[in-house]
Design an enzyme around this catalytic site. Sequence first.
Site, PDB file in Angstrom:
ATOM      1  N   GLU A  20       2.206   1.629  -3.408  1.00 18.16           N
ATOM      2  CA  GLU A  20       1.132   2.110  -4.286  1.00 18.16           C
ATOM      3  C   GLU A  20       0.935   3.631  -4.147  1.00 18.16           C
ATOM      4  O   GLU A  20       0.637   4.320  -5.113  1.00 18.16           O
ATOM      5  CB  GLU A  20      -0.161   1.385  -3.906  1.00 18.16           C
ATOM      6  CG  GLU A  20      -1.275   1.522  -4.903  1.00 18.16           C
ATOM      7  CD  GLU A  20      -2.437   0.625  -4.515  1.00 18.16           C
ATOM      8  OE1 GLU A  20      -3.027   0.847  -3.442  1.00 18.16           O
ATOM      9  OE2 GLU A  20      -2.752  -0.300  -5.284  1.00 18.16           O
TER      10      GLU A  20
ATOM     11  N   ARG B 249       0.832  -1.216   0.000  1.00 22.92           N
ATOM     12  CA  ARG B 249       0.000   0.000   0.000  1.00 22.92           C
ATOM     13  C   ARG B 249       0.859   1.256   0.000  1.00 22.92           C
ATOM     14  O   ARG B 249       0.522   2.267  -0.627  1.00 22.92           O
ATOM     15  CB  ARG B 249      -0.952   0.011   1.203  1.00 22.92           C
ATOM     16  CG  ARG B 249      -2.011  -1.105   1.226  1.00 22.92           C
ATOM     17  CD  ARG B 249      -2.835  -1.194  -0.015  1.00 22.92           C
ATOM     18  NE  ARG B 249      -3.794  -2.298   0.018  1.00 22.92           N
ATOM     19  CZ  ARG B 249      -3.539  -3.565  -0.342  1.00 22.92           C
ATOM     20  NH1 ARG B 249      -2.343  -3.924  -0.759  1.00 22.92           N
ATOM     21  NH2 ARG B 249      -4.510  -4.465  -0.299  1.00 22.92           N
TER      22      ARG B 249
ATOM     23  N   SER C  68      15.462  14.778   1.160  1.00 14.60           N
ATOM     24  CA  SER C  68      16.439  13.744   1.511  1.00 14.60           C
ATOM     25  C   SER C  68      15.743  12.551   2.154  1.00 14.60           C
ATOM     26  O   SER C  68      14.803  12.703   2.942  1.00 14.60           O
ATOM     27  CB  SER C  68      17.476  14.307   2.476  1.00 14.60           C
ATOM     28  OG  SER C  68      18.370  13.293   2.868  1.00 14.60           O
TER      29      SER C  68
END
Lengths: 154, 154, 154, 154, 154, 154, 154, 154, 154, 154
Positions: free
Chosen positions: H103, H100, H126
Amino acid sequence: MSFATLDTSQHPNLPASSATLFSAKASKKLTFEQIATHINRNEVAAAAIFYGQAKASPEDIVKLSELLEVPHALLEEQLGGFPDRGRSVEMPPKEPLIYRLYEIVQNYGYAYKAVLNEKFGDGIMSAISFSTKVEKETDADGNNWAVITLRGKW
Amino acid sequence: MSFATLDTSQHPNLPASSATLFSAKASKKLTFEQIATHINRNEVAAAAIFYGQAKASPEDIVKLSELLEVPHALLEEQLGGFPDRGRSVEMPPKEPLIYRLYEIVQNYGYAYKAVLNEKFGDGIMSAISFSTKVEKETDADGNNWAVITLRGKW
Amino acid sequence: MSFATLDTSQHPNLPASSATLFSAKASKKLTFEQIATHINRNEVAAAAIFYGQAKASPEDIVKLSELLEVPHALLEEQLGGFPDRGRSVEMPPKEPLIYRLYEIVQNYGYAYKAVLNEKFGDGIMSAISFSTKVEKETDADGNNWAVITLRGKW
Amino acid sequence: MSFATLDTSQHPNLPASSATLFSAKASKKLTFEQIATHINRNEVAAAAIFYGQAKASPEDIVKLSELLEVPHALLEEQLGGFPDRGRSVEMPPKEPLIYRLYEIVQNYGYAYKAVLNEKFGDGIMSAISFSTKVEKETDADGNNWAVITLRGKW
Amino acid sequence: MSFATLDTSQHPNLPASSATLFSAKASKKLTFEQIATHINRNEVAAAAIFYGQAKASPEDIVKLSELLEVPHALLEEQLGGFPDRGRSVEMPPKEPLIYRLYEIVQNYGYAYKAVLNEKFGDGIMSAISFSTKVEKETDADGNNWAVITLRGKW
Amino acid sequence: MSFATLDTSQHPNLPASSATLFSAKASKKLTFEQIATHINRNEVAAAAIFYGQAKASPEDIVKLSELLEVPHALLEEQLGGFPDRGRSVEMPPKEPLIYRLYEIVQNYGYAYKAVLNEKFGDGIMSAISFSTKVEKETDADGNNWAVITLRGKW
Amino acid sequence: MSFATLDTSQHPNLPASSATLFSAKASKKLTFEQIATHINRNEVAAAAIFYGQAKASPEDIVKLSELLEVPHALLEEQLGGFPDRGRSVEMPPKEPLIYRLYEIVQNYGYAYKAVLNEKFGDGIMSAISFSTKVEKETDADGNNWAVITLRGKW
Amino acid sequence: MSFATLDTSQHPNLPASSATLFSAKASKKLTFEQIATHINRNEVAAAAIFYGQAKASPEDIVKLSELLEVPHALLEEQLGGFPDRGRSVEMPPKEPLIYRLYEIVQNYGYAYKAVLNEKFGDGIMSAISFSTKVEKETDADGNNWAVITLRGKW
Amino acid sequence: MSFATLDTSQHPNLPASSATLFSAKASKKLTFEQIATHINRNEVAAAAIFYGQAKASPEDIVKLSELLEVPHALLEEQLGGFPDRGRSVEMPPKEPLIYRLYEIVQNYGYAYKAVLNEKFGDGIMSAISFSTKVEKETDADGNNWAVITLRGKW
Amino acid sequence: MSFATLDTSQHPNLPASSATLFSAKASKKLTFEQIATHINRNEVAAAAIFYGQAKASPEDIVKLSELLEVPHALLEEQLGGFPDRGRSVEMPPKEPLIYRLYEIVQNYGYAYKAVLNEKFGDGIMSAISFSTKVEKETDADGNNWAVITLRGKW
């Protein structure tokens, strides 16, 4: 004459049954032709059991146990489950002989599909209700030809 | 009855000849069986020419030009070079019918190798000095079976 | 209410028929439920025709032509061949909804296999002699549940 | 009758619990149907615990320990953590049975999405608030059909 | 006799010079042997220029312009930069002929390395300070043999 | 002087014979040149046997057993089967020396194909009816050049 | 000041709406902050609509049409369907800024899972019932810090 | 309550320290919250040390040794080097929870970039001068929300 | 003398600015050294702007517009946004020159890490707060050496 | 101070020499700077020997044996062969520090090529006749900068 053997260091993901069967085959010095005759299957099907790609029936297990002199209980334990197919060849195949078959699919795949669709309509040839065999032909010039037949339900 | 066609939006990498040949085939409503008979090849070989996977001989070009009513000069230009094979199927194949053939290689690859090696010794079955055909069988229960034969020089 | 549409810039490899069908669907403002009712198929099968994943029968083509007001000859040309399946979703799927289905296969694949093998013996569930449907359930708390059923011949 | 078994040489990345559970299942000769009945879950969920894809509740652990005669402490240690899902099937699946499910996602993925979106609006079907089951149907001709149901919260 | 041609629909990523050169070669009906003789290079080097894999010198450009009757300015613009090598073959190669060379590297790679290291010590054979040629031999039985020689600085 | 050796921790998938042969080679301090002379093959072929890429004949096994002082029975068991080729180099090659050969295929692949097709017609150069050798040349400036020759049947 | 723009030659697979929206944004010289304020969403959500990753509500479409002076009918056609998510970033990401986020998942993925599981029990954080925002902090030394917050339902 | 554990059979490539730390954590029945409190870091950072993704300071090693009752010398040897980051998650992640997060990067990557660039100018956030934390929120309806915060220097 | 040029048929995913800039560079016959001098940057940075990998400042745009005689408005539109980096080289690189740099990372990556960690402690060398240059050295024997310097903040 | 160490569970494919050398380095508490001084090479070259990426000369082996107090015969056996380079970093690199170098190649690859070609003409920078070093600079603000220099023959 040479016999097909299995080097387990090259095939760590084959099932435990493969090591058992090939080890016995090597010490008995049996060809797949002899094994196939004994279990009354064709050679490719016999070899497929050795590589964990086909299910051995209870009768196959009995006969393999006899022929190979492997304890029946061990074979039953190792072959009694359902095959976890597809792990013997890493695709694309690196082995030149197997690559040639892969190449045939790569080159002729759509030609097969077009001809099959025109002959049978929409659908597929089953790879499960399926049998296959290998035969040897020698032509007039003494050349050998390998003939592989695939026969699948539409 | 349906005819195998080519949707070029799905096959942007096929050679220019494929679009020419399939377009003529569709407007002529010809099957590969009819085309194969006309050029005196088997159906798979005929389809392989359409997909850019086999070299058309000068005679093939003449006959295809006649049958499909495509100008000979155009066909000669598009088919006269050497085939750049291997671009019709993206591997692993997504098409279910072609995938089944791929799956046969994946599952039976080493079984074929073992049997072939025992029958023929070390070596390979050529995918070039090679012919293949598709046949239809109907069994007693009315089921259709597709039979694909591969025949390659050892 | 929103309608499923097709943005061809995102799907350049779908067949020409997909653009024709989705374009007509959008201008007619039809849902797949309405289309499915008209052609007497379930919604997923109807959508599969739109995405080039199922073969339209001659009757389907007639009815789609009527409902969508697309010339019959155009639809017949674009849908008359055999589907070249497998090109609509690039695997692994990037679309979250489709990925969830992929994830189910990834996580439950062997659990399905084990249960199916114990229930049916060795073999596979066909993905061809196969039907599928989507249903909507609403539970007591007002939550919606999507129910997808896969039914394949063993 | 055959039982689903696990050959750990083919699945070196499954959790330690898988070896424990499958080994006990084999020596007890239990099917997932029997195990599922005992732990009051459906068969796929039971199998998913065996493959490390679902969390076993404390009650599951107690009941599995009883049924399989595995020390409770060992099962608790091996099943007490959180599942590290997704490692049982290497994608794309090589096993033909599991590949067929993958193929359904590949071919019908966008059809499902289109129908689900039209029925439920934008969103996804959860693969977590989710249940699934396998059923067997036999039709009038004696053919067996596997029916897999996926039910996920929207 | 057939000439090697380029179908740009199969090679969309080749440089613009490739289309120019192959188009002229086809209309002039020239072989690479004739072209190589004219520009005083070996055939493989000549072909490599056509595929964008070798830098054409100013003299090469002059001679190619003459032989192929392509405007010098156009060739200079298209060939005057530095080759962006490596884009002509997508690896692994799909073309069977090129795959065979790839297979030689796959199978003999470490054998070459072992022998080269023992002969030359640690280091590599340059693929840049490098020349290569193709020759044809016919043996006593009338069989043709292709001989490819690679010569690289150590 | 250095000898080519095998570090099995880097090559876990090579056949068992590779470990046996390389271990004996190291303790005997033999080069492939010496081994090749003894078994009357060229060096690359000798090395290919060590890497499991070529079949050792019964005579090869006898001679290797003598030279390396490895029991004949062990060598026969490990080398008696059919080579499972293609596992020594993981493609694309990471080893710089082997990568250079890969790069030659990547850059010159289509140039070789074009020249070979024009010289021999449609077809391929066999990678099986094939021999290869490595030679060392030193030019007038004292530079060493590696010359690799590939000779395959058309 | 610079505005985020879209170069469609770099993103050929984004939906048609992306080109429309970014083109208008560029000519209006609007930041996502201004656009987000106008449509009453946070900036990331606004940008996600522009990249085709979030569904625009009918109100969003009205407001975007006003602000960007794009015909409402065009926006409705292009944004009215359901987003086909996941096509904007090709994974692994090549863009350094996006790669850093990917790297966080790669390095901290299991740490997040462990902490989330211990805090929430078994389950997942939804990526759908989900919101996210970007904030800017400046520390005492004048350094800027980007703060990204992800908030998903368990 | 459940504790996050490590099954080393699923993570063979984690450093030796991971096995040591997780084993001690399991026998001590400690959560990362307790461990984090003890070493005065946030929970994600503590977990990252356990997965080999963050460097433990000498103070961390002392405190972990005390809390976990692991010999200081062993921890120092295993944690004293520099982390070899990036090996804990195989990308793309198979674990649904970690997927997830992946995604989110896949879907929102360019939206984040656009907003960050407009807020901060060209540059990156960063992933090294970076901190992250996980929090739990419960809304008015009793739903739990996971909140992950990423804070990186620009 | 040759100039670095861009063949857009080989780089379809580069930004529109690349075509504009390289086209002007070619007609002006300018080297990157001349361009770099004019915009007061080093050559690699100048080339990076041409390939869309570095942000051009407003001053850069003014100077490039003057030197290349490209309308300022066009350059501002094409270069005014934020670079979408990472699309110029497809990894692994196919171009031999670029591959050599990749190979250095492949071979020396851990050696660099080990030395950097020992010199600087845990952390990374920034690829963003970073500069790089290329220099040419000629040794006593007349050999040319390319010297590439990478300088990044720790 | 920390020393670079090797955790062999993370690097199972490194040669046996790596384990030997790193183990001795750790017990001797030596930095690569100290080792490099002793064997009179630069630090990166010394580290490259430890990772199996560079050939150790007989003198290197003698000196390493002395410094590390490892039996000379063992080092000679493990380091006496030819390095099998390229196995230490799996590409794309997962380690953030090494990824930054990879990213530099990805982003600047064509810029380097363009500048190098204009400075040196067609050709490549050797990655074999090559040296590299790492230096540390501290600027006026106390910031550390890592400077990596690559020097290769053209």
